[in-house]
Design a protein around this motif. Structure first.
Motif, mmCIF file in Angstrom:
data_model
loop_
_atom_site.group_PDB
_atom_site.id
_atom_site.type_symbol
_atom_site.label_atom_id
_atom_site.label_comp_id
_atom_site.label_asym_id
_atom_site.label_seq_id
_atom_site.Cartn_x
_atom_site.Cartn_y
_atom_site.Cartn_z
ATOM 1 N N GLY A 1 -30.646 -93.994 -8.523
ATOM 2 C CA GLY A 1 -30.870 -94.474 -9.882
ATOM 3 C C GLY A 1 -32.348 -94.440 -10.248
ATOM 4 N N ALA B 1 -29.439 -94.745 -15.470
ATOM 5 C CA ALA B 1 -30.259 -94.901 -14.268
ATOM 6 C C ALA B 1 -30.391 -96.371 -13.876
ATOM 7 C CB ALA B 1 -31.643 -94.292 -14.503
ATOM 8 N N LEU C 1 -27.123 -97.598 -12.367
ATOM 9 C CA LEU C 1 -26.972 -97.142 -10.980
ATOM 10 C C LEU C 1 -27.871 -97.953 -10.055
ATOM 11 C CD1 LEU C 1 -26.847 -93.250 -11.376
ATOM 12 C CD2 LEU C 1 -24.979 -94.753 -10.690
#
Length: 462
Positions: A96, A112, A115
């Motif tokens: 991420g 991102a 994650l």
């Protein structure tokens, strides 16, 4: 019994030191990753031309997924080897971070951060389980190190974020987080090998827990009545599922354990006070003292450093005398610090920094002592989900206090003083907030003292 974790598999002393250092280091990366981005919000907003409500998702989305993930990893730790969960979590966290570094659009940036949160949630959840599973003889001391790391990193994060973001770009904050991947080989080397435990995860129950927590967190941040109704619906469905399922996601016996519930709710209110304090202080310093972001960070920094040092000694006291007296001490320190800040609100920054130091010492103490009590209260098979629920409620406490105090600060024309030792003027609303936090901490200390003692006597009578 075959395929069960060996909960008495204590690692050697030399390995304890390495493992403790590694856990604290990776935990610092995770905590700073959450706080560094606070100071980068204006730069991200400017680069992608975002409104305040849009850019807030950089933090809101992360916190939401992180909070729910902490509970999920706690449950998974009751079934799967911690080494496997750490490998997966840190890899996802680093992936991420890489995606955030190169993100071409705001949508990719949000993905991102999600994650990162999905992977990063494994770190605090498992960091509080490792001492009880692999280092039980020095559990309290290790909890002290872990909680001190959280306190220290939360204070250093905004300063580091301001330095990196100011000297380079907000994208380089992700580069810092990517370094976490270097810890994976060391975790796989130093964490004991475990076998998969027999059992399964109640996926419908897990989904209902996630929806219940998500709707409540969204309600806290938006105060949309429809989300409160959604929370009530999902909570009712989760209770129904827990009663009907053969192996529910959260065993009812955990919630029936009075020592557990008293400890968890004491931690909830103690954490709410601390996060309310940390949320309001920067706003007050900007409003009354006209400090910059770096200046605010420097006011918080001494408390973070001292709490990081003294929190380790608190862990040793836990090993010697247990967690109960440390919980009470932590709540009294928080109350005293908030009372001092209430009295001196509007004074020069160094006085506020000294007052913050008193309250900040309670940060690692409340976390380490309550975590220690929980691991001694629950059976080894319940520790994972028990600690996970503890982490989730702590996040809820922080979200509650931030949302409520944020709304209170929008009230104009406050002149009534709750603390007659404070001065009149623009500082009154801040002084009132801190005196409320002080009283809440004292009430929590009284709640814990009376009810935990009663629950302890009931448990001993069985």
């Amino acid at each position: 019994m075959k395929n069960q974790f060996n909960h008495t598999n204590e690692v050697p002393d030399s390995q304890k030191k390495k493992l403790t250092f590694l856990v604290c280091l990776i935990l610092a990366f995770t905590v700073m990753n959450g706080t560094m981005f606070n100071v980068a919000i204006p730069d991200i907003s400017a680069e992608f031309d975002l409104s305040p409500s849009q850019v807030s998702w950089v933090m809101t989305g992360y916190i939401l997924v992180f909070a729910i993930g902490s509970l999920m990893y706690g449950k998974l730790a009751d079934l799967f080897p911690i080494r496997t969960l750490f490998t997966f979590g840190i890899a996802l966290f680093s992936l991420g971070a890489f995606l955030g570094l190169v993100s071409p659009s705001f949508e990719v940036l949000i993905l991102a951060r999600m994650l990162q949160a999905m992977g990063g949630a494994s770190i605090p959840a498992l960091s509080f389980i490792i001492p009880s599973r692999f280092m039980p003889s020095s559990r309290g001391k290790i909890f002290g190190y872990v909680a001190s790391t959280v306190a220290f990193a939360s204070g250093v994060g905004p300063i580091l974020g301001g330095i990196i973001g100011g000297a380079f770009s907000w994208r380089y904050l992700f580069l810092f987080s990517m370094l976490a991947a270097l810890s994976i080989p060391l975790f796989r080397k130093w964490l004991p090998q475990e076998e998969r435990k027999y059992g399964s995860v109640d996926l419908p129950g897990a989904a209902l827990v996630a929806l219940t927590a998500a709707s409540l967190l969204f309600f806290i941040t938006t105060f949309d009545a429809r989300l409160l109704l959604a929370f009530a619906l999902f909570a009712a469905l989760f209770i129904w599922r827990t009663v009907k399922a053969k192996e529910p996601f959260i065993q009812p016996s955990i919630l029936k354990n009075k020592r557990y519930t008293v400890t968890v709710f004491s931690s909830f209110f103690g954490t709410a006070c601390l996060f309310g304090l940390i949320f309001v202080i920067p706003i007050m310093l900007r409003d009354l003292n006209a400090l910059s972001t770096i200046g605010i960070g420097m006011v918080l920094f001494p408390g973070a450093i001292i709490s990081g040092i003294l929190g380790q000694y608190g862990g040793r006291v836990i090993d010697q005398k247990g967690g109960v007296p440390v919980v009470k001490t932590a709540l009294i320190l928080i109350a005293a610090g908030c009372l001092l800040i209430s009295t001196f609100a509007g004074s020069v920054a160094w006085i506020i920094s000294l007052c913050m130091l008193v309250a900040y010492i309670g940060f690692p103490l409340i976390q380490s002592s309550t975590a220690d009590l929980l691991t001694t209260t629950l059976s080894p098979e319940q520790n994972g989900v028990g600690i996970g629920l503890f982490n989730l409620l702590n996040f809820m406490g922080g979200a509650f206090s931030s949302a409520i105090f944020g709304a209170v600060l929008e009230i104009e024309g406050v002149t009534t003083r709750f603390n007659f030792l404070s001065e009149s003027g623009l500082n009154v609303i801040y002084s009132n907030l801190f005196i409320v936090l002080s009283l809440l901490s004292l009430l929590t200390a009284a709640f814990f003292s009376v009810l935990y003692k009663r629950a302890d006597k009931q448990a001993e009578s069985y």
